[in-house]
Design an enzyme around this catalytic site. Structure first.
Site, PDB file in Angstrom:
ATOM      1  N   CYS A  77      -1.012  25.559  62.692  1.00 44.16           N
ATOM      2  CA  CYS A  77      -0.215  25.950  61.516  1.00 44.16           C
ATOM      3  C   CYS A  77       0.835  26.989  61.901  1.00 44.16           C
ATOM      4  O   CYS A  77       1.736  26.693  62.674  1.00 44.16           O
ATOM      5  CB  CYS A  77      -1.128  26.432  60.389  1.00 44.16           C
ATOM      6  SG  CYS A  77      -0.297  26.499  58.790  1.00 44.16           S
ATOM      7  N   HIS A 181      -4.408  21.729  59.577  1.00 45.95           N
ATOM      8  CA  HIS A 181      -5.552  22.546  59.970  1.00 45.95           C
ATOM      9  C   HIS A 181      -6.705  21.653  60.425  1.00 45.95           C
ATOM     10  O   HIS A 181      -7.460  21.174  59.578  1.00 45.95           O
ATOM     11  CB  HIS A 181      -6.004  23.413  58.793  1.00 45.95           C
ATOM     12  CG  HIS A 181      -5.046  24.509  58.476  1.00 45.95           C
ATOM     13  ND1 HIS A 181      -5.087  25.725  59.101  1.00 45.95           N
ATOM     14  CD2 HIS A 181      -4.005  24.565  57.619  1.00 45.95           C
ATOM     15  CE1 HIS A 181      -4.106  26.490  58.643  1.00 45.95           C
ATOM     16  NE2 HIS A 181      -3.445  25.813  57.737  1.00 45.95           N
ATOM     17  N   GLU A 183      -9.385  22.539  61.650  1.00 42.06           N
ATOM     18  CA  GLU A 183     -10.640  23.200  61.278  1.00 42.06           C
ATOM     19  C   GLU A 183     -11.020  22.958  59.825  1.00 42.06           C
ATOM     20  O   GLU A 183     -12.123  23.280  59.406  1.00 42.06           O
ATOM     21  CB  GLU A 183     -10.551  24.707  61.574  1.00 42.06           C
ATOM     22  CG  GLU A 183      -9.722  25.535  60.608  1.00 42.06           C
ATOM     23  CD  GLU A 183      -8.216  25.492  60.825  1.00 42.06           C
ATOM     24  OE1 GLU A 183      -7.739  24.622  61.593  1.00 42.06           O
ATOM     25  OE2 GLU A 183      -7.500  26.311  60.217  1.00 42.06           O
TER      26      GLU A 183
END
Lengths: 199, 252
Positions: A77, A181, A183
């Site tokens: 990001c 993202h 994650e």
């Protein structure tokens, strides 16, 4: 394997740490230059604002350190955007690893429809290249939250479309970056993180 | 293409998921971490955790619970309830929250939104608004979990909040909440077609058709629901499949 997450003033470090834990990897969160330099893999996360993040990196000489890294580095990001040449967000010169420039989404599409900014949510990644996306089908959904985007360019290894086609991921030499993202991108994201760890 | 989002909401009281009707009559609906993980595995696009007792009892949202949730789910989640300072937000983000929502504290001190957006970025600041349509046909802002009426119009406060830096609006209609008779389409449409940020519609989901209406008619960017998911009246995969068939972009 020594995995390091660069600690700085731009959010979401815990999210990355926990995602790595879920795939069975422990990471060290640090701003110690020696530990970053000697790691096998480095993750450069980030949610926040470009100029204050760059100022923070410069104050700690992390800017020069990141550029000099030889091992695989993954920017996420804002981390990816900071690895570009320049960001329109408060007119910020960035690290210059990727030649792409970071621009602000405009609130209207070319056909005049309102485009919500920031883009928040799940969007598809296309035209994926490199081992970072091994076994990730094109059109897979990833989670994006951003008001600025890296334009498509020579380093683009995945695209997404939000009013305009832009870089969902970038790659140059040992440096990788994802605008989305991983994650937070459910199983697709966990697979992409695993791919990065296998590079 | 960016998809519309389906967001289960978990109202938290004393560490348990609870659900009331029209903000009253609270009953137990399970363990928030287990429920959150279940929804994530079923295809929920995000989760929202609201500590519904926080403002009234002046408690801080339970960071330990947030930390546990963050370890177990692989999709984004928002935490709200009693957040009133930069320190509160910092603690929640440190414990793994992706976004935070502010409500009463932001209304009483609008500069909080500006300060939070500056410190953490607009993308993680959700402005939650509880609103009620009165006999004069206007939607007013309510505070303290729907207990205190203000004289401010919902549309005015939403616009001000966005101007101050809120990155999303979570709009709950108190008239519809808990009724299962559908979302408040008029106020949702008023906000989602005029604001430059995403609008999450909340309150009233009872059927698949209600979601269809809120996306197609009211142009919501996301729809939030609680009890229909908690009590398994609608399962998320079935909901998403049906919405996709109606031409609404969904993630699978």
């Amino acid at each position: 394997m020594e995995l390091v997450i660069i600690q700085y003033n731009a959010g979401n470090i815990q999210s990355v740490l926990y995602a790595l834990e879920r795939i069975g990897v422990t990471a060290l969160v640090t701003y110690d230059p020696e530990k970053i330099s000697s790691a096998d893999k480095v993750i450069f996360p980030g949610v926040g604002e470009a100029s204050s993040a760059m100022r923070y990196l410069k104050e700690r000489s992390l800017d020069k350190l990141i550029v000099s890294l030889q091992q695989p580095v993954l920017g996420i990001c804002l981390g990816m955007q900071l690895m570009c040449s320049y960001s329109e967000e408060n007119d910020t010169d960035c690290l210059g690893i990727f030649s792409e420039r970071v621009k602000q989404f405009v609130n209207r599409t070319s056909t005049g429809d309102i485009l919500k900014v920031p883009q928040i949510g799940w969007n598809q990644i296309n035209e994926t290249k490199t081992e970072l996306f091994a076994n990730i089908p094109s059109n897979s959904y990833c989670y994006f939250v951003h008001g600025y985007y890296a334009a498509k360019g020579v380093d683009t290894i995945a695209t997404a479309n939000y009013g305009i086609e832009y870089s969902a991921a970038l790659h140059k030499n040992n440096f990788y970056g994802t605008q989305f993202h991983p994650e937070k991108s459910a199983l697709t994201g966990e697979k992409i993180l695993s791919n990065f760890l296998s590079l | 293409m960016l998809t519309k989002r389906i967001i289960p909401c978990l109202d938290i009281k004393d560490g348990r998921t609870v659900k009331g009707i029209n903000f009253e009559n609270i009953r137990d609906a399970g363990d928030p971490v287990e429920l959150g993980a279940l929804y994530a595995s079923q295809g929920a696009d995000e989760l929202v955790f609201l500590d519904i007792t926080a403002t009234n009892e002046k408690r801080k949202t339970l960071s330990a619970l947030v930390n546990k949730i963050a370890h177990h789910i692989n999709i984004p989640f928002t935490v709200g309830g009693g957040i009133s300072s930069i320190e509160d937000v910092y603690t929640l983000l440190q414990n793994g929250a992706d976004k935070i929502s502010v409500n009463t504290s932001a209304f009483k001190n609008p500069s909080l939104i500006e300060a939070l957006a500056k410190e953490f970025g607009s993308q993680c600041i959700v402005l939650a608004i509880d609103t009620k349509k009165e006999v004069d046909n206007n939607w007013y802002v309510y505070l303290n979990g729907g207990k205190i009426k203000t004289e401010t119009l919902c549309t005015d406060w939403a616009k001000q909040g966005v101007d101050l830096g809120a990155g999303e609006i979570l709009l709950t209609s108190m008239n519809n909440d808990g009724t299962k008779e559908g979302f408040a389409l008029d106020i949702t449409a008023a906000l989602s077609t005029s604001l430059p940020v995403p609008v999450i519609a909340s309150g009233g989901a009872g059927s698949i058709q209600h979601f269809e209406e809120v996306f197609l008619t009211a142009k919501a960017d996301a729809a939030l629901a609680a009890s229909i998911f908690h009590f398994k009246e609608i399962e998320i995969p079935e909901l998403k499949r049906n919405l996709q068939k109606k031409g609404i972009s969904m993630r699978f």
